[in-house]
Design a protein around this motif. Structure first.
Motif, PDB file in Angstrom:
ATOM      1  N   PHE A 172       0.839  -1.211   0.000  1.00  0.00           N
ATOM      2  CA  PHE A 172       0.000   0.000   0.000  1.00  0.00           C
ATOM      3  C   PHE A 172       0.863   1.246   0.000  1.00  0.00           C
ATOM      4  O   PHE A 172       1.750   1.378   0.851  1.00  0.00           O
ATOM      5  CB  PHE A 172      -0.893  -0.010   1.247  1.00  0.00           C
ATOM      6  CG  PHE A 172      -1.731  -1.264   1.342  1.00  0.00           C
ATOM      7  CD1 PHE A 172      -2.986  -1.320   0.766  1.00  0.00           C
ATOM      8  CD2 PHE A 172      -1.225  -2.400   1.973  1.00  0.00           C
ATOM      9  CE1 PHE A 172      -3.742  -2.482   0.835  1.00  0.00           C
ATOM     10  CE2 PHE A 172      -1.973  -3.572   2.043  1.00  0.00           C
ATOM     11  CZ  PHE A 172      -3.233  -3.615   1.470  1.00  0.00           C
ATOM     12  N   ARG A 173       0.612   2.120  -0.943  1.00  0.00           N
ATOM     13  CA  ARG A 173       1.343   3.391  -0.945  1.00  0.00           C
ATOM     14  C   ARG A 173       0.399   4.507  -1.360  1.00  0.00           C
ATOM     15  O   ARG A 173      -0.248   4.422  -2.401  1.00  0.00           O
ATOM     16  CB  ARG A 173       2.536   3.328  -1.898  1.00  0.00           C
ATOM     17  CG  ARG A 173       3.562   2.317  -1.413  1.00  0.00           C
ATOM     18  CD  ARG A 173       4.845   2.406  -2.174  1.00  0.00           C
ATOM     19  NE  ARG A 173       5.722   1.299  -1.791  1.00  0.00           N
ATOM     20  CZ  ARG A 173       6.905   1.072  -2.314  1.00  0.00           C
ATOM     21  NH1 ARG A 173       7.362   1.883  -3.254  1.00  0.00           N
ATOM     22  NH2 ARG A 173       7.633   0.048  -1.917  1.00  0.00           N
ATOM     23  N   ALA A 174       0.342   5.527  -0.518  1.00  0.00           N
ATOM     24  CA  ALA A 174      -0.533   6.670  -0.811  1.00  0.00           C
ATOM     25  C   ALA A 174       0.184   7.567  -1.829  1.00  0.00           C
ATOM     26  O   ALA A 174       0.771   8.577  -1.472  1.00  0.00           O
ATOM     27  CB  ALA A 174      -0.840   7.421   0.475  1.00  0.00           C
ATOM     28  N   GLU A 175       0.149   7.152  -3.084  1.00  0.00           N
ATOM     29  CA  GLU A 175       0.838   7.875  -4.159  1.00  0.00           C
ATOM     30  C   GLU A 175       0.013   9.105  -4.498  1.00  0.00           C
ATOM     31  O   GLU A 175      -1.135   8.992  -4.911  1.00  0.00           O
ATOM     32  CB  GLU A 175       0.961   6.988  -5.404  1.00  0.00           C
ATOM     33  CG  GLU A 175       1.629   5.644  -5.167  1.00  0.00           C
ATOM     34  CD  GLU A 175       3.151   5.727  -5.092  1.00  0.00           C
ATOM     35  OE1 GLU A 175       3.696   6.856  -5.151  1.00  0.00           O
ATOM     36  OE2 GLU A 175       3.787   4.659  -4.974  1.00  0.00           O
ATOM     37  N   LYS A 176       0.609  10.260  -4.368  1.00  0.00           N
ATOM     38  CA  LYS A 176      -0.177  11.476  -4.604  1.00  0.00           C
ATOM     39  C   LYS A 176      -0.101  11.947  -6.050  1.00  0.00           C
ATOM     40  O   LYS A 176      -0.919  12.738  -6.489  1.00  0.00           O
ATOM     41  CB  LYS A 176       0.211  12.580  -3.633  1.00  0.00           C
ATOM     42  CG  LYS A 176      -0.571  12.416  -2.322  1.00  0.00           C
ATOM     43  CD  LYS A 176       0.250  12.700  -1.099  1.00  0.00           C
ATOM     44  CE  LYS A 176      -0.297  11.977   0.115  1.00  0.00           C
ATOM     45  NZ  LYS A 176       0.761  11.458   0.986  1.00  0.00           N
ATOM     46  N   ARG A 227       1.406   4.437 -13.996  1.00  0.00           N
ATOM     47  CA  ARG A 227       2.108   3.276 -13.444  1.00  0.00           C
ATOM     48  C   ARG A 227       2.103   3.179 -11.920  1.00  0.00           C
ATOM     49  O   ARG A 227       2.818   2.371 -11.348  1.00  0.00           O
ATOM     50  CB  ARG A 227       3.528   3.191 -13.991  1.00  0.00           C
ATOM     51  CG  ARG A 227       4.292   4.484 -13.975  1.00  0.00           C
ATOM     52  CD  ARG A 227       5.734   4.232 -14.300  1.00  0.00           C
ATOM     53  NE  ARG A 227       6.068   4.530 -15.669  1.00  0.00           N
ATOM     54  CZ  ARG A 227       7.276   4.951 -16.054  1.00  0.00           C
ATOM     55  NH1 ARG A 227       8.240   5.088 -15.182  1.00  0.00           N
ATOM     56  NH2 ARG A 227       7.519   5.195 -17.320  1.00  0.00           N
ATOM     57  N   HIS A 228       1.307   4.005 -11.264  1.00  0.00           N
ATOM     58  CA  HIS A 228       1.209   3.916  -9.801  1.00  0.00           C
ATOM     59  C   HIS A 228      -0.206   3.568  -9.361  1.00  0.00           C
ATOM     60  O   HIS A 228      -1.164   4.206  -9.771  1.00  0.00           O
ATOM     61  CB  HIS A 228       1.614   5.239  -9.145  1.00  0.00           C
ATOM     62  CG  HIS A 228       3.088   5.499  -9.199  1.00  0.00           C
ATOM     63  ND1 HIS A 228       3.680   6.159 -10.236  1.00  0.00           N
ATOM     64  CD2 HIS A 228       4.081   5.147  -8.343  1.00  0.00           C
ATOM     65  CE1 HIS A 228       4.995   6.225 -10.010  1.00  0.00           C
ATOM     66  NE2 HIS A 228       5.265   5.613  -8.869  1.00  0.00           N
ATOM     67  N   LEU A 229      -0.291   2.558  -8.494  1.00  0.00           N
ATOM     68  CA  LEU A 229      -1.542   2.207  -7.830  1.00  0.00           C
ATOM     69  C   LEU A 229      -1.364   2.502  -6.339  1.00  0.00           C
ATOM     70  O   LEU A 229      -0.239   2.543  -5.848  1.00  0.00           O
ATOM     71  CB  LEU A 229      -1.832   0.711  -8.014  1.00  0.00           C
ATOM     72  CG  LEU A 229      -2.129   0.247  -9.440  1.00  0.00           C
ATOM     73  CD1 LEU A 229      -1.972  -1.261  -9.542  1.00  0.00           C
ATOM     74  CD2 LEU A 229      -3.543   0.663  -9.838  1.00  0.00           C
TER      75      LEU A 229
HETATM   76 MG    MG Z   1       7.503   5.177  -5.546  1.00  0.00          MG
END
Ligand code: MG
Ligand code: ATP
Length: 436
Positions: free
Chosen positions: A210-214, A219-221
């Motif tokens: 889990f990553r809270a990609e802002k 390519r980011h979930l």
């Molecule tokens: Mg990253």
């Protein structure tokens, strides 16, 4: 009709039942009628086949039901398999029995719908041939990763999903209420894996991450699956070799079982075969900057991470995945050690996929220096107390070790020729999307 009489559409298309009476179960994929004959295309998990329903060949009620049934109605049919060059895949079923299990309501998804609409309808859209092909390939990729590590004697090992510490930087942590305290969703299995190698030496795992990609990128979930490995006694170059072998093995497995799915996804099979048979180059960050400077006229300040645009320009010069080592130390996570031969850089690597699919693997040798890691964590404003257990691993029988993580969806997106990583997972989660 008992269970054994249901056959798979793929087997019919492979010619196993020509001239025989068979039963199939599935869903109406397309349908049109012209007076006394209904042409339906039926799908099951293995493929699609044309079924022709002629008035008079079955009861009037069955014929009327066939005329009436809309797409996505579920059906059981029985009929004769006939080779017919006019049929889309060379075979059709001449129907003698047509049973509608459920008359579908008008299906909300038609042709040419926007990606956002299709994401709203994801629970229905996963039935599409495109996503069906992707998820079959994904399953093979997941299976290949397990097979690959087990063949090498790696032991599967689990880390908690609820973790008190960060591993990849505080900015992307998802905070979770934990009784009356707080904890975080796992950003990586790694820190716990580093404890595990003292017992099991070579371990791997595939789990939700889990990553809270802002930033919104293709390519980011926010929730993805990472396949990680950690190995005692291995240095950076040992794990780079394993990473290259792993990617080649995944490609071989997909090519073995999924020619028709790859064709459906308009992926170039020969190109993938070529990659599976290639050595992948290893270059340093400095060499990557040189390529960008000399071949792309792009000046990157030393010390900056390679962004998507730089990775894509770099990859114009390669046909296979490329490993880049020795990124600047200061932009790397706290556990990546300096390279004694070039201490401004870290003993780390990324593997970058061809054609703009970006980083698919990130890994490193692990620092054994408590003071160094303490300083890096303090600089990042971390509470050192939370890491004392991790430093213990350096206090009791410390050894050189290394590991890496592979982004399952990044690999799926690359191999399946997808425009967006969202289609590499059944129900994608991003900053703006958490339902259905
Ligand atoms: Mg990253
Ligand atoms: P990026 O720079 O692309 O954000 P990262 O350096 O944060 O990647 P790592 O921490 O090295 O990535 O994680 C290992 C692998 O996990 C990456 O190589 C990538 O394949 C995958 N990955 C990382 N973040 C994501 C994400 N948000 N969605 C999907 N896959 C991801």
């Amino acid at each position: 009709m008992d269970e054994q009489q249901w056959v798979k559409i793929r087997d019919i298309l492979d010619g196993k039942y020509t001239g025989e009476i068979v039963g199939i179960r599935g869903w109406i994929y397309r349908t049109r009628s012209s007076g006394s004959i209904v042409f339906t295309i039926i799908r099951d998990v293995t493929g699609v086949i044309q079924a022709t329903i002629k008035k008079g060949s079955l009861s009037d009620e069955e014929f009327e039901n066939a005329e009436k049934a809309l797409i996505e109605s579920s059906v059981k049919i029985k009929g004769e398999v006939v080779e017919d060059p006019r049929a889309p895949d060379g075979y059709e079923i001449r129907v003698k029995k047509f049973e509608v299990v459920n008359f579908a309501e008008p299906f909300p998804i038609g042709e040419d719908q926007s990606p956002e609409f299709l994401l709203d309808q994801r629970h229905l859209w996963i039935r599409s041939r495109k996503l069906t092909s992707v998820f079959k390939i994904r399953s093979t990729i997941v299976g290949a990763i397990h097979k690959f590590f087990r063949n090498l004697g790696f032991i599967e090992f689990e880390a908690p999903i609820l973790q008190p510490n960060q591993c990849e930087g505080g900015a992307t942590l998802f905070e979770v209420k934990y009784y009356d305290r707080k904890t975080y969703l796992s950003q990586s299995w790694q820190l716990y894996a580093e404890a595990g190698i003292f017992a099991l030496e070579r371990i791997y795992n595939m789990g939700p991450t889990f990553r809270a990609e802002k930033s919104k990128t293709s390519r980011h979930l926010s929730e993805f699956w990472m396949a990680e490995m950690e190995a005692a006694w291995m240095d950076l170059y040992d794990v780079i070799d394993i990473a290259k072998d792993e990617i080649r093995f995944i490609l071989e497995e997909v090519l073995r079982y999924h020619k028709s799915d790859l064709e459906y996804l308009q992926q170039d099979i020969e190109k993938l075969k070529g990659i599976a048979d290639s050595e992948f180059p290893t270059i340093t960050y400095d060499e990557a900057l040189d390529i960008l400077r000399t071949k792309e006229n792009m000046e990157i300040e030393w010390g900056k991470d390679l962004r998507t645009i730089e990775e894509n320009l770099l990859m114009k010069h390669f046909e296979t995945p490329v490993v880049v080592t020795n990124y600047p130390l200061e932009i790397m996570a706290f556990y990546k050690p300096p390279d004694p031969k070039n201490p401004k850089t870290a003993l780390c690597f990324d593997m970058i996929a061809p054609e703009g699919y970006g980083e698919i693997i990130g890994g490193s040798q692990r620092s054994l220096d408590i003071e160094y890691m303490r300083r890096r964590l303090e600089e990042a404003g971390e509470n050192i107390e939370n890491y004392e257990w991790y430093f213990d691993l350096r206090r009791y029988g410390s050894i050189p070790h290394s590991g890496y993580g592979l982004g399952v969806e990044r690999v799926v997106a690359w191999i399946c020729n997808l425009d967006n990583i969202k289609d590499a997972i059944p129900f994608p989660r991003t900053m703006n999307r958490y339902r259905p």
